[in-house]
Design a protein around this motif. Structure first.
Motif, PDB file in Angstrom:
ATOM      1  N   ALA A  18       1.014  -0.861   0.145  1.00 30.61           N
ATOM      2  CA  ALA A  18      -0.475   0.151   0.116  1.00 30.61           C
ATOM      3  C   ALA A  18       0.722   1.435   0.183  1.00 30.61           C
ATOM      4  N   ALA A  19       1.864   1.352   0.204  1.00 31.14           N
ATOM      5  CA  ALA A  19       2.616   2.315   0.997  1.00 31.14           C
ATOM      6  C   ALA A  19       3.609   2.722  -0.632  1.00 31.14           C
ATOM      7  N   VAL A  20       3.932   2.013  -1.687  1.00 34.66           N
ATOM      8  CA  VAL A  20       3.930   2.144  -2.935  1.00 34.66           C
ATOM      9  C   VAL A  20       3.186   1.754  -3.713  1.00 34.66           C
ATOM     10  N   GLY A  21       1.752   2.510  -3.256  1.00 34.56           N
ATOM     11  CA  GLY A  21       0.659   2.527  -4.382  1.00 34.56           C
ATOM     12  C   GLY A  21      -0.064   1.337  -4.898  1.00 34.56           C
ATOM     13  N   ILE A  22       0.170   0.076  -4.166  1.00 37.72           N
ATOM     14  CA  ILE A  22      -0.830  -1.202  -4.843  1.00 37.72           C
ATOM     15  C   ILE A  22      -1.318  -1.633  -3.974  1.00 37.72           C
ATOM     16  N   HIS A  23      -2.182  -1.537  -3.902  1.00 40.28           N
ATOM     17  CA  HIS A  23      -3.570  -1.754  -2.621  1.00 40.28           C
ATOM     18  C   HIS A  23      -4.557  -2.953  -3.194  1.00 40.28           C
ATOM     19  N   ALA A  30      -1.900  -6.351 -12.078  1.00 41.60           N
ATOM     20  CA  ALA A  30      -0.907  -4.917 -13.125  1.00 41.60           C
ATOM     21  C   ALA A  30       0.977  -4.508 -13.361  1.00 41.60           C
ATOM     22  N   ALA A  31       0.922  -4.450 -11.798  1.00 41.66           N
ATOM     23  CA  ALA A  31       2.081  -3.953 -12.119  1.00 41.66           C
ATOM     24  C   ALA A  31       3.076  -5.202 -11.698  1.00 41.66           C
ATOM     25  N   GLY A  32       2.874  -6.526 -11.789  1.00 43.97           N
ATOM     26  CA  GLY A  32       3.432  -7.783 -11.209  1.00 43.97           C
ATOM     27  C   GLY A  32       4.393  -8.103 -10.920  1.00 43.97           C
ATOM     28  N   ALA A  55       6.708 -14.345  -2.448  1.00 43.95           N
ATOM     29  CA  ALA A  55       5.895 -14.464  -1.744  1.00 43.95           C
ATOM     30  C   ALA A  55       4.954 -13.788  -2.866  1.00 43.95           C
ATOM     31  N   MET A  56       5.488 -13.213  -3.531  1.00 43.97           N
ATOM     32  CA  MET A  56       4.410 -12.157  -4.598  1.00 43.97           C
ATOM     33  C   MET A  56       3.879 -12.871  -5.822  1.00 43.97           C
ATOM     34  N   GLU A  57       5.121 -13.647  -5.802  1.00 43.73           N
ATOM     35  CA  GLU A  57       4.687 -14.496  -7.626  1.00 43.73           C
ATOM     36  C   GLU A  57       3.907 -15.934  -7.111  1.00 43.73           C
ATOM     37  N   GLY A  58       4.462 -16.093  -6.098  1.00 46.60           N
ATOM     38  CA  GLY A  58       3.776 -17.204  -5.587  1.00 46.60           C
ATOM     39  C   GLY A  58       1.819 -17.013  -5.659  1.00 46.60           C
ATOM     40  N   ALA A  59       1.621 -16.191  -5.110  1.00 47.53           N
ATOM     41  CA  ALA A  59       0.923 -15.186  -4.522  1.00 47.53           C
ATOM     42  C   ALA A  59      -0.194 -15.482  -6.158  1.00 47.53           C
ATOM     43  N   LEU A  60       0.673 -14.630  -6.776  1.00 44.42           N
ATOM     44  CA  LEU A  60      -0.100 -14.173  -8.217  1.00 44.42           C
ATOM     45  C   LEU A  60      -0.448 -15.875  -8.827  1.00 44.42           C
ATOM     46  N   LEU A  61       0.196 -16.296  -8.560  1.00 46.39           N
ATOM     47  CA  LEU A  61      -0.173 -17.970  -9.425  1.00 46.39           C
ATOM     48  C   LEU A  61      -0.880 -18.412  -8.520  1.00 46.39           C
ATOM     49  N   ASP A  62      -1.023 -18.363  -7.421  1.00 49.73           N
ATOM     50  CA  ASP A  62      -1.398 -19.228  -6.491  1.00 49.73           C
ATOM     51  C   ASP A  62      -1.205 -20.625  -5.518  1.00 49.73           C
TER      52      ASP A  62
END
Length: 83
Positions: A18-23, A30-32, A55-62
């Protein structure tokens, strides 16, 4: 859907993003994960580690971040300029 509802990401990760605009999940999609990580690094986020990138990549890939293939990790490192 909220970021905290994704696999691998909890309240601390959501606050950092959130601090970098990803809410939202849509913002992260969209950002990846590589761009989100670059933003976090650019903002000097305390406690930032590559584990959040995984963790973020895993989250996007579930998938669990620990199960990310080495080839994908190498691609992500190249995208963030560390590969």
């Amino acid at each position: 859907m909220r970021i905290t509802e994704l696999r691998n990401l909890g309240p601390a990760s959501a606050r950092m993003l959130a601090a970098v605009g990803i809410h939202t999940v849509a913002d992260l999609e969209a950002a990846g994960s590589a761009e989100a990580y670059r933003r976090l690094r650019g903002a000097g986020t305390p406690g930032l580690s590559r584990n959040l990138l995984w963790a973020m990549e895993g989250a996007l890939l579930d998938i669990d971040w620990r199960n990310l293939p080495q080839e994908l990790r190498a691609e992500l490192l190249a995208e963030i300029g560390e590969g």
